[in-house]
Design a protein around this motif. Structure first.
Motif, PDB file in Angstrom:
ATOM      1  N   SER A 282      -1.795  -1.460  14.634  1.00 40.40           N
ATOM      2  CA  SER A 282      -0.584  -0.780  14.192  1.00 40.40           C
ATOM      3  C   SER A 282      -0.822   0.717  14.125  1.00 40.40           C
ATOM      4  CB  SER A 282      -0.183  -1.283  12.814  1.00 40.40           C
ATOM      5  OG  SER A 282      -1.126  -0.822  11.869  1.00 40.40           O
ATOM      6  N   ASP A 283       0.222   1.433  13.774  1.00 38.21           N
ATOM      7  CA  ASP A 283       0.111   2.886  13.672  1.00 38.21           C
ATOM      8  C   ASP A 283       0.018   3.348  12.229  1.00 38.21           C
ATOM      9  OD1 ASP A 283       0.277   3.188  16.403  1.00 38.21           O
ATOM     10  OD2 ASP A 283       2.463   3.072  16.357  1.00 38.21           O
ATOM     11  N   VAL A 284      -0.295   2.434  11.313  1.00 42.39           N
ATOM     12  CA  VAL A 284      -0.344   2.868   9.922  1.00 42.39           C
ATOM     13  C   VAL A 284      -1.482   3.868   9.750  1.00 42.39           C
ATOM     14  CG1 VAL A 284       0.598   0.720   9.015  1.00 42.39           C
ATOM     15  CG2 VAL A 284      -1.859   1.028   9.113  1.00 42.39           C
ATOM     16  N   SER A 285      -1.314   4.759   8.783  1.00 42.64           N
ATOM     17  CA  SER A 285      -2.313   5.799   8.592  1.00 42.64           C
ATOM     18  C   SER A 285      -3.545   5.217   7.926  1.00 42.64           C
ATOM     19  CB  SER A 285      -1.736   6.896   7.717  1.00 42.64           C
ATOM     20  OG  SER A 285      -1.592   6.393   6.418  1.00 42.64           O
ATOM     21  N   SER A 286      -4.643   5.953   8.014  1.00 45.75           N
ATOM     22  CA  SER A 286      -5.883   5.405   7.481  1.00 45.75           C
ATOM     23  C   SER A 286      -5.839   5.310   5.959  1.00 45.75           C
ATOM     24  CB  SER A 286      -7.069   6.234   7.946  1.00 45.75           C
ATOM     25  OG  SER A 286      -6.873   7.575   7.595  1.00 45.75           O
ATOM     26  N   SER A 287      -5.038   6.153   5.308  1.00 41.65           N
ATOM     27  CA  SER A 287      -4.999   6.049   3.848  1.00 41.65           C
ATOM     28  C   SER A 287      -4.303   4.751   3.421  1.00 41.65           C
ATOM     29  CB  SER A 287      -4.296   7.261   3.234  1.00 41.65           C
ATOM     30  OG  SER A 287      -2.938   7.286   3.596  1.00 41.65           O
ATOM     31  N   ILE A 288      -3.299   4.340   4.178  1.00 44.79           N
ATOM     32  CA  ILE A 288      -2.649   3.061   3.891  1.00 44.79           C
ATOM     33  C   ILE A 288      -3.623   1.917   4.154  1.00 44.79           C
ATOM     34  CG2 ILE A 288      -0.843   1.474   4.689  1.00 44.79           C
ATOM     35  CD1 ILE A 288       0.315   3.648   3.014  1.00 44.79           C
ATOM     36  N   ALA A 289      -4.323   1.990   5.280  1.00 40.06           N
ATOM     37  CA  ALA A 289      -5.289   0.936   5.604  1.00 40.06           C
ATOM     38  C   ALA A 289      -6.336   0.828   4.498  1.00 40.06           C
ATOM     39  CB  ALA A 289      -5.949   1.226   6.943  1.00 40.06           C
ATOM     40  N   GLU A 290      -6.758   1.984   3.980  1.00 40.72           N
ATOM     41  CA  GLU A 290      -7.758   1.988   2.914  1.00 40.72           C
ATOM     42  C   GLU A 290      -7.263   1.239   1.670  1.00 40.72           C
ATOM     43  OE1 GLU A 290      -9.502   5.842   1.329  1.00 40.72           O
ATOM     44  OE2 GLU A 290      -9.852   5.951   3.508  1.00 40.72           O
ATOM     45  N   LEU A 291      -5.989   1.463   1.353  1.00 47.41           N
ATOM     46  CA  LEU A 291      -5.414   0.769   0.197  1.00 47.41           C
ATOM     47  C   LEU A 291      -5.330  -0.738   0.450  1.00 47.41           C
ATOM     48  CD1 LEU A 291      -2.595   3.258  -0.833  1.00 47.41           C
ATOM     49  CD2 LEU A 291      -4.501   2.512  -2.262  1.00 47.41           C
ATOM     50  N   VAL A 292      -4.937  -1.111   1.663  1.00 48.24           N
ATOM     51  CA  VAL A 292      -4.880  -2.538   1.987  1.00 48.24           C
ATOM     52  C   VAL A 292      -6.274  -3.150   1.842  1.00 48.24           C
ATOM     53  CG1 VAL A 292      -4.355  -4.250   3.763  1.00 48.24           C
ATOM     54  CG2 VAL A 292      -2.905  -2.227   3.525  1.00 48.24           C
ATOM     55  N   VAL A 293      -7.288  -2.420   2.317  1.00 47.79           N
ATOM     56  CA  VAL A 293      -8.661  -2.905   2.189  1.00 47.79           C
ATOM     57  C   VAL A 293      -8.989  -3.175   0.722  1.00 47.79           C
ATOM     58  CG1 VAL A 293     -11.084  -2.226   2.409  1.00 47.79           C
ATOM     59  CG2 VAL A 293      -9.498  -1.810   4.288  1.00 47.79           C
ATOM     60  N   LYS A 294      -8.590  -2.254  -0.139  1.00 52.55           N
ATOM     61  CA  LYS A 294      -8.865  -2.444  -1.570  1.00 52.55           C
ATOM     62  C   LYS A 294      -8.188  -3.704  -2.089  1.00 52.55           C
ATOM     63  CE  LYS A 294     -10.015   2.156  -3.141  1.00 52.55           C
ATOM     64  NZ  LYS A 294      -9.374   3.456  -3.256  1.00 52.55           N
ATOM     65  N   LEU A 295      -6.932  -3.908  -1.688  1.00 55.26           N
ATOM     66  CA  LEU A 295      -6.207  -5.106  -2.131  1.00 55.26           C
ATOM     67  C   LEU A 295      -6.937  -6.370  -1.684  1.00 55.26           C
ATOM     68  CD1 LEU A 295      -2.493  -4.140  -1.249  1.00 55.26           C
ATOM     69  CD2 LEU A 295      -3.559  -4.175  -3.510  1.00 55.26           C
TER      70      LEU A 295
ATOM     71  N   ALA B  11       0.834  -1.201   0.000  1.00 54.09           N
ATOM     72  CA  ALA B  11       0.000   0.000   0.000  1.00 54.09           C
ATOM     73  C   ALA B  11       0.873   1.257   0.000  1.00 54.09           C
ATOM     74  CB  ALA B  11      -0.929  -0.009   1.215  1.00 54.09           C
ATOM     75  N   THR B  12       1.983   1.201   0.726  1.00 57.73           N
ATOM     76  CA  THR B  12       2.895   2.348   0.776  1.00 57.73           C
ATOM     77  C   THR B  12       3.462   2.651  -0.610  1.00 57.73           C
ATOM     78  OG1 THR B  12       3.466   1.651   3.012  1.00 57.73           O
ATOM     79  CG2 THR B  12       4.925   3.247   1.968  1.00 57.73           C
ATOM     80  N   LEU B  13       3.831   1.591  -1.316  1.00 59.53           N
ATOM     81  CA  LEU B  13       4.352   1.775  -2.674  1.00 59.53           C
ATOM     82  C   LEU B  13       3.267   2.305  -3.609  1.00 59.53           C
ATOM     83  CD1 LEU B  13       6.549  -1.431  -3.090  1.00 59.53           C
ATOM     84  CD2 LEU B  13       7.286   0.876  -2.480  1.00 59.53           C
ATOM     85  N   ILE B  14       2.065   1.762  -3.440  1.00 56.77           N
ATOM     86  CA  ILE B  14       0.958   2.227  -4.293  1.00 56.77           C
ATOM     87  C   ILE B  14       0.724   3.718  -4.073  1.00 56.77           C
ATOM     88  CG2 ILE B  14      -1.521   2.032  -4.747  1.00 56.77           C
ATOM     89  CD1 ILE B  14      -1.304  -0.904  -3.845  1.00 56.77           C
ATOM     90  N   GLU B  15       0.744   4.113  -2.803  1.00 60.96           N
ATOM     91  CA  GLU B  15       0.494   5.515  -2.485  1.00 60.96           C
ATOM     92  C   GLU B  15       1.548   6.416  -3.144  1.00 60.96           C
ATOM     93  OE1 GLU B  15      -1.028   7.537   1.597  1.00 60.96           O
ATOM     94  OE2 GLU B  15       1.083   6.948   1.533  1.00 60.96           O
TER      95      GLU B  15
ATOM     96  N   VAL C 241      -1.619  -9.954  -5.841  1.00 61.43           N
ATOM     97  CA  VAL C 241      -2.584  -8.865  -6.032  1.00 61.43           C
ATOM     98  C   VAL C 241      -2.388  -8.186  -7.394  1.00 61.43           C
ATOM     99  CG1 VAL C 241      -3.143  -8.433  -3.635  1.00 61.43           C
ATOM    100  CG2 VAL C 241      -1.093  -7.434  -4.600  1.00 61.43           C
ATOM    101  N   ARG C 242      -1.689  -8.857  -8.280  1.00 62.67           N
ATOM    102  CA  ARG C 242      -1.485  -8.445  -9.675  1.00 62.67           C
ATOM    103  C   ARG C 242      -0.759  -7.107  -9.814  1.00 62.67           C
ATOM    104  NH1 ARG C 242      -6.881  -8.485 -12.443  1.00 62.67           N
ATOM    105  NH2 ARG C 242      -7.761  -8.286 -10.382  1.00 62.67           N
ATOM    106  N   LEU C 243       0.020  -6.733  -8.824  1.00 58.47           N
ATOM    107  CA  LEU C 243       0.704  -5.444  -8.892  1.00 58.47           C
ATOM    108  C   LEU C 243       1.893  -5.459  -9.842  1.00 58.47           C
ATOM    109  CD1 LEU C 243       0.615  -4.084  -5.252  1.00 58.47           C
ATOM    110  CD2 LEU C 243      -0.513  -3.163  -7.267  1.00 58.47           C
ATOM    111  N   GLU C 244       2.343  -6.667 -10.216  1.00 59.23           N
ATOM    112  CA  GLU C 244       3.474  -6.724 -11.148  1.00 59.23           C
ATOM    113  C   GLU C 244       3.071  -6.091 -12.484  1.00 59.23           C
ATOM    114  OE1 GLU C 244       1.513  -9.206 -10.725  1.00 59.23           O
ATOM    115  OE2 GLU C 244       1.239 -10.314 -12.582  1.00 59.23           O
ATOM    116  N   GLN C 245       1.755  -5.954 -12.693  1.00 58.46           N
ATOM    117  CA  GLN C 245       1.302  -5.332 -13.942  1.00 58.46           C
ATOM    118  C   GLN C 245       1.422  -3.807 -13.899  1.00 58.46           C
ATOM    119  OE1 GLN C 245      -2.664  -6.791 -14.708  1.00 58.46           O
ATOM    120  NE2 GLN C 245      -2.054  -8.909 -14.287  1.00 58.46           N
TER     121      GLN C 245
END
Ligand SMILES: Nc1ncnc2c1ncn2[C@@H]1O[C@H](COP(=O)(O)OP(=O)(O)OP(=O)(O)O)[C@@H](O)[C@H]1O
Ligand SMILES: [Mg+2]
Lengths: 112, 246, 270
Positions: free
Chosen positions: C115-128, A59-63, A91-95
């Motif tokens: 964890s202390d991850v921010s909500s925007s990161i959590a949101e992305l994880v949710v999407k994954l 997620a960090t990389l995506i951001e 999660v198909r991120l290699e694409q």
């Protein structure tokens, strides 16, 4: 997790050492945020020292990718272990991300 | 049973005060939601109940004092009893009926649906996650509602005295102010605070220990209301005694 | 610590549990190697969910031991258990979603709480995670607004939120259509093969059991009556097992109770 930075042929190479997990990903996020705010046009992340990346790391990389996409920034990832690569593939991120076997390949790709 | 209740209450209060000593901070959004659920939603009922009791107090007081030719005392009777006793008491009764019961029903339903077990499995402490926001909201909102109720009750007493008992509106107010001490106000608020703690812990306790489906939720809710009422009255008696002798 | 081999992520030894006087689990023992999928089969009410509840530490056994990653858990206190729980995810038979939270918040909850991850990161994880279970775009719905099978999948996404090493699924594909069943099965296998996840899956669905399982155990009246690889289970001549796998109405599984005793019981005056 440690982050070290060097520059090769004007391209910053960021070497990450250790696990990118829930505990460490905020650190990587802060680092990448500064990079994004400096409008770094090209960035190479060296994953040779990374054994493990979790979803928060992805997620960090995506951001970061989202934030530099608009300004045409390029990101390349090099030297991913098979297991780490699998995490991207599930999660198909290699694409989306450009994954390269080693640093020279990644550098070459970034320069074009 | 009593032991389990004491255990939960201790854990809840420990978790409640933890943020003051450097623990993880309160979940403010959850607290806010609960304060709205418990407090804001109860306001109309609390106001109405206190309004009606203010009227009743004034009229009954007038009936007695008239025989003595001292209708002026109505003001001090109303002020004194609303601030010390009736305000906190009737407010608590309404909060128990409205919010104490709904806390039990809500947590009980979560228990039955395995939600509380799921929290545990995710490593989230249900006491911190569910009990603390509700308890804290109770402890904050009970005094707030009580003050509101007392205000309305006093106003109702004044209104009926002025309109129906032909008392002098200004004289009534000065009488009231002369009759009460600061101690009366604080006594009432202290009671409200304690009632909030009692109702919050009892409501959560019965909710969390629900067993046996929807039927269990119903039974626990009834028990929760009954226990809250009796414990609240017991706390009231205890506090009144303690304050009287100090 | 014990002599448990480090290759095994989970080991259950001689687990026994009674509810009142009813024996629900008797002498249950099995092991699970890292990266494998263990299937637990057995008729309705035979104790599968109860077994899982013991493994995740919600229930304590009367006797027996459970090792997770080499650590015995039946005697751990809340704090010790919380630590072990960080390593695994659980999909409950009923989903056990938080009804007051949206689908997205349900999945984000374990991340934000641990964890202390921010909500925007959590949101992305949710999407994954939602994409993994085929529910992209359903973040904003409440559990009451989605179907039973969708709830199951949200439950799975939530169980996977923290990237567990060990996954417990209580009937993950019950209520799913064949295509979705296949998607979830493939996901489970992918996770084990590619990420080294280990999984314990309770299922009644024999197709899916043989498709994903690397080890299987059959519970009958709270006992393990057969265990082995899918191949061994297929070739096991045990009549109860055969009847269960083939789904025959006739056989040793005591529906016979209804034939003999039922009329007698029905006519008995209390
Ligand atoms: N808390 C409890 N108290 C008493 N008995 C229980 C309790 N939980 C489960 N049981 C009993 O234990 C037995 C096993 O239940 P369990 O839920 O484990 O079955 P299962 O194998 O998961 O069934 P299904 O396939 O229908 O989900 C049942 O007979 C049930 O009545
Ligand atoms: Mg079950």
């Amino acid at each position: 997790m440690q982050i070290t930075e060097r520059t090769e042929e004007t391209i910053p190479i960021i070497s990450i050492n250790g696990d990118i997990d829930l505990e460490n990903s905020p650190k990587l996020r802060d680092f990448l945020k500064t990079k994004a705010s400096q409008k770094t046009p090209r960035l190479l992340l060296d994953f040779a020292g990374v054994n493990y990346i979790d979803s928060s790391g992805l997620a960090t990389l995506i951001e970061y990718f989202q934030s530099v996409q608009g300004s045409g920034g390029k990101l390349a990832l090099a030297s991913l272990s098979p297991r780490v690569k699998n995490v991207f593939e599930i999660v198909r991120l290699e694409q989306i991300f450009s994954l390269y076997p080693d640093i020279p390949a990644a550098l070459a790709a970034l320069k074009t | 049973m009593l032991f389990a209740y004491a255990q939960l209450s201790l854990r809840a209060f420990a978790a409640l005060f933890a943020p003051l000593f450097g623990g993880k901070r309160w979940r403010l959004s959850a607290l806010f939601t609960q304060m709205v659920n418990i407090g804001v939603a109860s306001m109309p009922t609390v106001a109405m109940a206190n309004f009606l009791l203010g009227i009743v107090l004034a009229i009954q007081g007038a009936g007695q004092f008239q025989k003595l030719g001292a209708t002026d005392l109505v003001a001090s009777l109303v002020a004194f009893s609303i601030l010390r006793e009736i305000g906190p008491l009737i407010t608590a009764v309404i909060v128990i009926g409205r919010s104490g019961s709904s806390i039990t029903a809500e947590l009980g339903t979560m228990k039955v649906a395995e939600e509380i077990e799921a929290l545990n499995v995710m490593g989230i402490d249900p006491v911190k996650f569910l009990v603390v926001p509700r308890l804290l909201a109770m402890i904050i909102m009970m005094p707030v509602l009580t003050v509101l109720g007392e205000g309305v009750g006093l106003f109702a007493g004044w209104l009926i005295s002025v309109t129906s008992l032909h008392l002098n509106p200004i004289f009534y107010v000065t009488n009231s102010i002369a009759a009460v001490e600061q101690k009366d106000l604080f006594t009432g608020l202290l009671k409200a605070l304690v009632f909030g703690g009692v109702v919050g812990t009892v409501g959560c306790f019965y909710g969390i220990q629900v067993e046996g489906g929807a039927e269990g939720v119903g039974k626990a809710t009834t028990k929760s209301v009954v226990t809250s009422l009796t414990s609240m009255l017991a706390a009231d008696a205890l506090l009144t005694t303690l304050i009287y002798f100090t | 610590m014990s002599e448990t081999n480090d290759d095994y992520i989970l080991e259950v030894r001689n687990l026994c549990r009674k509810f009142g006087s009813r024996k629900i689990l008797t002498d249950v023992s099995f092991k699970l190697k890292r990266g494998e999928i263990l299937i637990i089969m057995g008729g309705s009410g035979c104790g599968k969910s109860t077994l899982l509840r013991h493994i995740i530490g919600s229930l304590k056994p009367d006797s027996g031991e459970i090792f997770i990653g080499g650590q015995e858990i039946t005697k751990l206190d809340d704090r010790g258990m919380a630590k072990v729980r960080k390593r695994f995810g659980m999909l409950f038979q009923t989903g056990a979603l938080f009804n007051s939270l949206t689908v997205g918040d349900n999945v984000a909850l374990p991340i934000l709480e641990s964890s202390d991850v921010s909500s925007s990161i959590a949101e992305l994880v949710v999407k994954l995670k939602l994409e993994l279970v085929g529910l992209t775009g359903f973040e904003h719905l409440k559990p009451a607004e989605i179907s039973g099978g969708m709830k199951k999948r949200v439950g799975l996404a939530r169980a996977l939120a923290l990237d567990p090493e060990l996954l417990f699924c209580d009937e993950p594909t019950a209520g799913l259509d064949p295509v979705m069943t296949s998607v979830i099965d493939t996901l489970t296998v992918d996770l084990t093969k590619k990420l080294g996840l280990s999984a314990v899956v309770v299922t009644h669905d024999m197709t899916s059991a043989f498709r994903i399982g690397t080890q299987m155990i059959m519970l009958f009246e709270g006992r393990v009556i057969a265990q082995g690889t899918p191949e061994e289970i297929r070739n096991n001549p045990d009549p109860i097992l055969r009847q269960f796998i083939n789904g025959d109405a006739d056989g040793p599984i005591p529906l016979k109770l209804s034939k003999d005793d039922y009329l007698k019981r029905l006519m008995q005056v209390e």
